[in-house]
Design a protein around this motif. Sequence first.
Motif, PDB file in Angstrom:
ATOM      1  N   ALA A  56       0.842  -1.188   0.000  1.00 29.91           N
ATOM      2  CA  ALA A  56       0.000   0.000   0.000  1.00 29.91           C
ATOM      3  C   ALA A  56       0.873   1.232   0.000  1.00 29.91           C
ATOM      4  CB  ALA A  56      -0.904   0.009   1.232  1.00 29.91           C
ATOM      5  N   ALA A  57       0.394   2.261  -0.646  1.00 25.31           N
ATOM      6  CA  ALA A  57       1.135   3.514  -0.739  1.00 25.31           C
ATOM      7  C   ALA A  57       0.596   4.480   0.281  1.00 25.31           C
ATOM      8  CB  ALA A  57       1.000   4.079  -2.141  1.00 25.31           C
ATOM      9  N   THR A  58       0.880   4.225   1.540  1.00 19.40           N
ATOM     10  CA  THR A  58       0.297   5.050   2.585  1.00 19.40           C
ATOM     11  C   THR A  58       1.375   5.619   3.473  1.00 19.40           C
ATOM     12  OG1 THR A  58      -1.650   3.651   2.605  1.00 19.40           O
ATOM     13  CG2 THR A  58      -1.344   5.086   4.497  1.00 19.40           C
ATOM     14  N   ILE A  59       1.351   6.911   3.644  1.00 25.08           N
ATOM     15  CA  ILE A  59       2.224   7.562   4.593  1.00 25.08           C
ATOM     16  C   ILE A  59       1.328   8.427   5.460  1.00 25.08           C
ATOM     17  CG2 ILE A  59       4.075   9.216   4.943  1.00 25.08           C
ATOM     18  CD1 ILE A  59       5.222   8.337   2.286  1.00 25.08           C
ATOM     19  N   ALA A  60       1.254   8.109   6.733  1.00 24.95           N
ATOM     20  CA  ALA A  60       0.471   8.920   7.653  1.00 24.95           C
ATOM     21  C   ALA A  60       1.440   9.768   8.453  1.00 24.95           C
ATOM     22  CB  ALA A  60      -0.350   8.028   8.578  1.00 24.95           C
ATOM     23  N   MET A  61       1.102  11.028   8.678  1.00 22.09           N
ATOM     24  CA  MET A  61       2.015  11.944   9.340  1.00 22.09           C
ATOM     25  C   MET A  61       1.340  12.589  10.530  1.00 22.09           C
ATOM     26  SD  MET A  61       3.387  14.009   6.012  1.00 22.09           S
ATOM     27  CE  MET A  61       2.251  15.292   6.396  1.00 22.09           C
ATOM     28  N   ASP A  62       2.154  12.943  11.534  1.00 22.46           N
ATOM     29  CA  ASP A  62       1.641  13.796  12.592  1.00 22.46           C
ATOM     30  C   ASP A  62       1.426  15.171  11.985  1.00 22.46           C
ATOM     31  OD1 ASP A  62       1.812  11.853  14.528  1.00 22.46           O
ATOM     32  OD2 ASP A  62       3.844  12.408  15.123  1.00 22.46           O
ATOM     33  N   GLY A  63       0.472  15.895  12.482  1.00 18.62           N
ATOM     34  CA  GLY A  63       0.262  17.240  11.977  1.00 18.62           C
ATOM     35  C   GLY A  63      -0.879  17.300  10.999  1.00 18.62           C
ATOM     36  N   GLY A  65      -1.273  17.127   7.645  1.00 14.10           N
ATOM     37  CA  GLY A  65      -1.410  16.590   6.300  1.00 14.10           C
ATOM     38  C   GLY A  65      -0.973  15.156   6.133  1.00 14.10           C
ATOM     39  N   ALA A  66      -1.430  14.540   5.039  1.00 11.15           N
ATOM     40  CA  ALA A  66      -1.031  13.196   4.633  1.00 11.15           C
ATOM     41  C   ALA A  66      -0.954  13.198   3.113  1.00 11.15           C
ATOM     42  CB  ALA A  66      -2.030  12.165   5.135  1.00 11.15           C
ATOM     43  N   THR A  67       0.173  12.772   2.575  1.00 10.88           N
ATOM     44  CA  THR A  67       0.404  12.798   1.134  1.00 10.88           C
ATOM     45  C   THR A  67       0.854  11.423   0.676  1.00 10.88           C
ATOM     46  OG1 THR A  67       1.091  15.110   1.269  1.00 10.88           O
ATOM     47  CG2 THR A  67       1.747  13.894  -0.699  1.00 10.88           C
ATOM     48  N   ALA A  76      -7.555  -2.417 -11.190  1.00 15.77           N
ATOM     49  CA  ALA A  76      -7.351  -2.621  -9.750  1.00 15.77           C
ATOM     50  C   ALA A  76      -6.506  -1.479  -9.201  1.00 15.77           C
ATOM     51  CB  ALA A  76      -6.645  -3.946  -9.491  1.00 15.77           C
ATOM     52  N   PHE A  77      -6.807  -1.068  -7.958  1.00 13.38           N
ATOM     53  CA  PHE A  77      -5.926  -0.138  -7.264  1.00 13.38           C
ATOM     54  C   PHE A  77      -4.702  -0.903  -6.787  1.00 13.38           C
ATOM     55  CE2 PHE A  77      -9.987   2.211  -6.150  1.00 13.38           C
ATOM     56  CZ  PHE A  77      -9.699   3.334  -6.906  1.00 13.38           C
ATOM     57  N   ASP A  78      -3.581  -0.217  -6.625  1.00  5.54           N
ATOM     58  CA  ASP A  78      -2.383  -0.872  -6.108  1.00  5.54           C
ATOM     59  C   ASP A  78      -2.373  -0.939  -4.584  1.00  5.54           C
ATOM     60  OD1 ASP A  78      -1.884   1.803  -5.610  1.00  5.54           O
ATOM     61  OD2 ASP A  78       0.166   1.762  -6.366  1.00  5.54           O
ATOM     62  N   THR A  79      -3.461  -0.549  -3.961  1.00  9.68           N
ATOM     63  CA  THR A  79      -3.613  -0.649  -2.513  1.00  9.68           C
ATOM     64  C   THR A  79      -5.077  -0.886  -2.179  1.00  9.68           C
ATOM     65  OG1 THR A  79      -3.218   0.440  -0.403  1.00  9.68           O
ATOM     66  CG2 THR A  79      -3.928   1.844  -2.191  1.00  9.68           C
ATOM     67  N   SER A  80      -5.304  -1.535  -1.044  1.00  5.91           N
ATOM     68  CA  SER A  80      -6.679  -1.681  -0.584  1.00  5.91           C
ATOM     69  C   SER A  80      -6.875  -0.979   0.751  1.00  5.91           C
ATOM     70  CB  SER A  80      -7.054  -3.166  -0.451  1.00  5.91           C
ATOM     71  OG  SER A  80      -6.262  -3.780   0.537  1.00  5.91           O
ATOM     72  N   THR A  81      -5.836  -0.262   1.224  1.00  2.00           N
ATOM     73  CA  THR A  81      -5.922   0.448   2.496  1.00  2.00           C
ATOM     74  C   THR A  81      -5.235   1.793   2.392  1.00  2.00           C
ATOM     75  OG1 THR A  81      -5.830  -1.662   3.670  1.00  2.00           O
ATOM     76  CG2 THR A  81      -5.469   0.315   4.974  1.00  2.00           C
ATOM     77  N   ILE A  82      -5.924   2.839   2.827  1.00  2.00           N
ATOM     78  CA  ILE A  82      -5.357   4.176   2.950  1.00  2.00           C
ATOM     79  C   ILE A  82      -5.506   4.556   4.419  1.00  2.00           C
ATOM     80  CG2 ILE A  82      -5.544   6.604   2.292  1.00  2.00           C
ATOM     81  CD1 ILE A  82      -6.981   5.657  -0.289  1.00  2.00           C
ATOM     82  N   THR A  83      -4.419   4.982   5.060  1.00  2.00           N
ATOM     83  CA  THR A  83      -4.462   5.354   6.471  1.00  2.00           C
ATOM     84  C   THR A  83      -3.992   6.790   6.628  1.00  2.00           C
ATOM     85  OG1 THR A  83      -3.979   3.068   7.097  1.00  2.00           O
ATOM     86  CG2 THR A  83      -3.659   4.751   8.788  1.00  2.00           C
ATOM     87  N   VAL A  84      -4.827   7.606   7.291  1.00  3.94           N
ATOM     88  CA  VAL A  84      -4.519   9.026   7.495  1.00  3.94           C
ATOM     89  C   VAL A  84      -4.881   9.432   8.918  1.00  3.94           C
ATOM     90  CG1 VAL A  84      -4.912   9.589   5.052  1.00  3.94           C
ATOM     91  CG2 VAL A  84      -6.769   9.855   6.698  1.00  3.94           C
ATOM     92  N   PRO A  85      -4.268  10.517   9.411  1.00  2.00           N
ATOM     93  CA  PRO A  85      -4.669  11.041  10.718  1.00  2.00           C
ATOM     94  C   PRO A  85      -6.044  11.715  10.646  1.00  2.00           C
ATOM     95  CG  PRO A  85      -2.475  11.830  10.097  1.00  2.00           C
ATOM     96  CD  PRO A  85      -3.084  11.193   8.888  1.00  2.00           C
ATOM     97  N   ALA A  86      -6.762  11.731  11.755  1.00  2.00           N
ATOM     98  CA  ALA A  86      -8.058  12.396  11.824  1.00  2.00           C
ATOM     99  C   ALA A  86      -7.917  13.871  11.466  1.00  2.00           C
ATOM    100  CB  ALA A  86      -8.652  12.243  13.226  1.00  2.00           C
ATOM    101  N   GLY A  87      -8.796  14.359  10.608  1.00  2.00           N
ATOM    102  CA  GLY A  87      -8.810  15.763  10.222  1.00  2.00           C
ATOM    103  C   GLY A  87      -7.665  16.195   9.328  1.00  2.00           C
ATOM    104  N   ALA A  88      -6.891  15.251   8.812  1.00  2.00           N
ATOM    105  CA  ALA A  88      -5.722  15.587   7.990  1.00  2.00           C
ATOM    106  C   ALA A  88      -6.128  16.206   6.664  1.00  2.00           C
ATOM    107  CB  ALA A  88      -4.884  14.337   7.722  1.00  2.00           C
ATOM    108  N   ASN A  89      -5.282  17.091   6.158  1.00  2.00           N
ATOM    109  CA  ASN A  89      -5.392  17.571   4.788  1.00  2.00           C
ATOM    110  C   ASN A  89      -4.748  16.489   3.929  1.00  2.00           C
ATOM    111  OD1 ASN A  89      -6.547  20.083   5.449  1.00  2.00           O
ATOM    112  ND2 ASN A  89      -4.536  20.819   6.062  1.00  2.00           N
ATOM    113  N   VAL A  90      -5.554  15.793   3.144  1.00  4.43           N
ATOM    114  CA  VAL A  90      -5.100  14.646   2.359  1.00  4.43           C
ATOM    115  C   VAL A  90      -4.778  15.088   0.941  1.00  4.43           C
ATOM    116  CG1 VAL A  90      -5.726  12.349   1.497  1.00  4.43           C
ATOM    117  CG2 VAL A  90      -6.544  13.114   3.751  1.00  4.43           C
ATOM    118  N   THR A  91      -3.613  14.665   0.453  1.00  7.40           N
ATOM    119  CA  THR A  91      -3.233  14.900  -0.937  1.00  7.40           C
ATOM    120  C   THR A  91      -2.911  13.548  -1.557  1.00  7.40           C
ATOM    121  OG1 THR A  91      -2.305  17.070  -0.418  1.00  7.40           O
ATOM    122  CG2 THR A  91      -1.617  16.058  -2.501  1.00  7.40           C
ATOM    123  N   ILE A  92      -3.650  13.185  -2.602  1.00  8.56           N
ATOM    124  CA  ILE A  92      -3.428  11.928  -3.315  1.00  8.56           C
ATOM    125  C   ILE A  92      -3.002  12.251  -4.733  1.00  8.56           C
ATOM    126  CG2 ILE A  92      -4.470   9.818  -4.226  1.00  8.56           C
ATOM    127  CD1 ILE A  92      -6.532   9.983  -1.975  1.00  8.56           C
TER     128      ILE A  92
END
Length: 160
Positions: A56-63, A65-67, A76-92
Amino acid sequence: MKPNALLLAALLVVSAGLLAAGCTAPDGDATPTATETVTAPTGTPVVTETENVTTAATIAMDGPGATFVIAADNLAFDTSTITVPAGANVTITFENRDDGIPHNIAVYMNASAVEEIFVGETITGPDQTTYTFTAPEEPGTYFFRCDVHPQQMTGDFIVE
């Protein structure tokens, strides 16, 4: 870490994962056999090698944002799980590698896909786009999919 350096690190993690694991099952089936989530609370990429597992292409960060990068290939997607912090500004950064086939990424409250959190623009591949949105404040497991292929391209959107 600067945003450009973080994006570069994310791209390197994804590239390494795709090279190591491939996008299809060993028998050539377009459906991944398993997915491993790569999560780094400090924003530092972590790669764990596992035989016959799509990374999975997931990087979760403190603070704030998550990119990360997600690709669609062979319906098919190359991942079946995306993990982010609550309230994060997500950039995919979304890469559609399927020639002549439209895909998107949409995030919903659950698999019924009735209540949307974010619906990304549909792009026809090969093409790439960047989606930005805010993750829910409430931790939990939500749902993501390709709205064009909702039965076969799905996954969990985990908010921690």
